[in-house]
Design an enzyme around this catalytic site. Structure first.
Site: not given
Ligand code: UD1
Ligand code: MG
Length: 463
Positions: A335, A229, A16, A74, A104, A379, A442, A388-389
């Protein structure tokens, strides 16, 4: 004093539930429902505990194998009576009584079971059934009492006629049976019913035929014996356990401004004088220190948070470690493996992943810090990004103590910035910077006069 053992039925698929996950592993307040049943059973002094498993047996064993349980398989699953019968060997020669219950039934309390055992003892019973009255008994087995008030029969919903369906006293699925009587009665079960299963409930009528009195112990606390259930039953059980957790936290000194909109998993801890605003969810293995403030809309999972931390509006923290006196958010995303030092500040729209941030360091606005190690007293200016990738691999950024990073800086990892250095705003840093240096990368600013009426943007010929 009689000896007691227990059998817990946990082999069924839980059709169920309409789920790939077997029913007893479905979480209630973040924890498999079988865990609650085992907790309650383990508070009793039992000689042996059998757990009947079948569907996803390996997963169930992996979750719960603490050495004190005897797992019995069983296969196939032919009903609750057939399930108990699989414990024949485990209880061979056992001179005592067996408590049987379903995996349950997660809301069950130790005192419910304790009271039931006392009832069984005091009545010198050979077979007792725990019952309760429900306003809406749909789905449960109904208790048919004889004129002496003992239990004559249990009729399942699917096999019941209308007058039987109108009975409000139901079978909780919790029984105590003298061991040798139990297995003798189980041998007599037949699968002649609507579900073509060997019903454990039929031991009641077989006992009556043998002249054994079946005692029905009715509990007033019908909520704690609820069987789960379906998905809506899980939702109802969640509601009950969440409520228990709310009251426990408040009784230990946590302020919940709106208890009904706080959701805390089983096992979380929150220190005294911490204030939790509405719509907060704290899950998994999380602990929150004392004197903290968790503002509305925060989600915290598997995280350890020190004392006097402020987690501001709408922040998400997952598998992170926060020291004392830190401020997080609003709208921060921390994260896995973010580790934040004392007195640090992670401000709005800042994302931190697999990064250690030192004491008193600030990243106050709009920043991504991934796979990095940031020292103390640093700071980090608004808009800083650790790149990072490289499309294939992740690389680390190291920023040592006392660095000052201006706004809108990109660190193209792998890169290291020595202590005490300053990075000019708007720089893209691709090479390591030695300690106590100023790095700026820059293009020089060019400034042009605008002639009146030319509009805001300079025309091409002006460039
Ligand atoms: C059962 C009772 C019902 C009672 C209700 C209380 C029977 C026939 N019915 O119904 O009278 O009111 O519990 O909640 O016993 N299981 C196995 N092997 C099987 C079948 C089931 O181990 O072959 C386990 C399930 O995993 C579950 C428990 O037994 O933990 C009960 O099975 P379930 O299908 O939920 O029975 P209910 O219909 O709830
Ligand atoms: Mg059930």
């Amino acid at each position: 004093m009689k000896r007691y053992g227990a059998v817990i039925l946990a082999a069924g698929k839980g059709t169920r539930m309409k789920s790939n996950c077997c029913k007893v592993l479905h979480p209630v307040a973040g924890r498999p429902m079988l865990a609650y049943v085992l907790d309650a059973v383990r508070t009793l002094s039992l000689d042996r505990i059998g757990v009947v498993i079948g569907h996803q047996a390996e997963d169930v064993m992996r979750c719960f194998d603490d050495g004190d349980l005897n797992f019995v398989k069983q296969d196939p699953q032919l009903g609750t009576g057939h399930a108990v019968k699989q414990c024949y060997e485990l209880f061979q020669g056992f001179d005592g009584h067996v408590l049987i219950m379903c995996g349950d039934t997660p809301l069950v309390k130790p005192e419910t079971l304790d009271g039931f055992i006392r009832y069984h003892d005091e009545n010198s019973s050979l077979l007792s059934v725990l019952t309760t009255n429900l306003e809406n008994p749909f789905g449960y087995g109904r208790i048919l009492r004889d004129c002496a008030g003992n239990v004559a029969k249990i009729v399942e919903e699917k096999d019941a006629c209308d007058p039987e369906k109108a009975i409000k006293e139901i079978n909780t699925g919790i029984y105590i049976v003298e061991c040798s009587l139990l297995f003798r009665l189980l041998d007599r079960l037949k699968a002649e019913n609507a579900q073509k299963e060997y019903y454990l409930t039929d031991v009641v009528s077989w006992a009556n035929r043998e002249g054994v009195t079946v005692h029905g112990c009715r509990t007033e606390d019908s909520c704690v014996v609820m069987g789960v259930n379906s998905r809506s039953d899980v939702a109802a059980a969640n509601g009950v356990v969440w409520n228990r957790i709310r009251w426990e936290l408040m009784s230990e000194g946590t302020t919940l401004l709106d208890p009904s909109s706080f959701y805390g998993d089983f096992g979380i801890t929150v220190g005294p004088d911490t204030v939790i605003y509405p719509n907060v969810m704290i899950t998994g293995n999380s602990s929150i220190g004392r004197d903290c403030v968790i503002e509305p809309g925060c989600f915290i999972n598997d995280s350890r948070i020190g004392d006097r931390v402020r987690v501001l509006l709408g922040s998400k923290l997952d598998d992170v470690e926060i020291s004392e006196d830190v401020s997080i958010g609003p709208m921060a995303h921390l994260r896995p493996k973010a580790k934040i030092g004392k007195n640090a500040r992670i401000g709005n729209f800042v994302e931190v992943k697999n990064t250690t941030v030192g004491d008193r360091t600030k990243a106050a606005h709009l920043t991504y810090l991934g796979d990095s190690q940031i020292g103390d007293d640093v700071n980090i200016g608004c808009g800083t990004i650790t790149c990072n990738y490289d499309g294939k691999k992740k690389h680390r950024t190291i920023i040592e103590n006392r660095c000052f990073v201006g706004s809108d800086v990109q660190f193209v990892a792998p890169v290291e910035i020595g202590s005490g250095s300053v990075i000019g705003a708007g720089s893209t840093i691709t090479k390591d910077v030695p300690p106590n240096s100023l790095a700026v990368s820059r293009s020089k600013q060019k400034t042009f006069p605008l002639r009146l009426g030319q509009g805001l943007a300079p025309k091409n010929e002006d460039r």
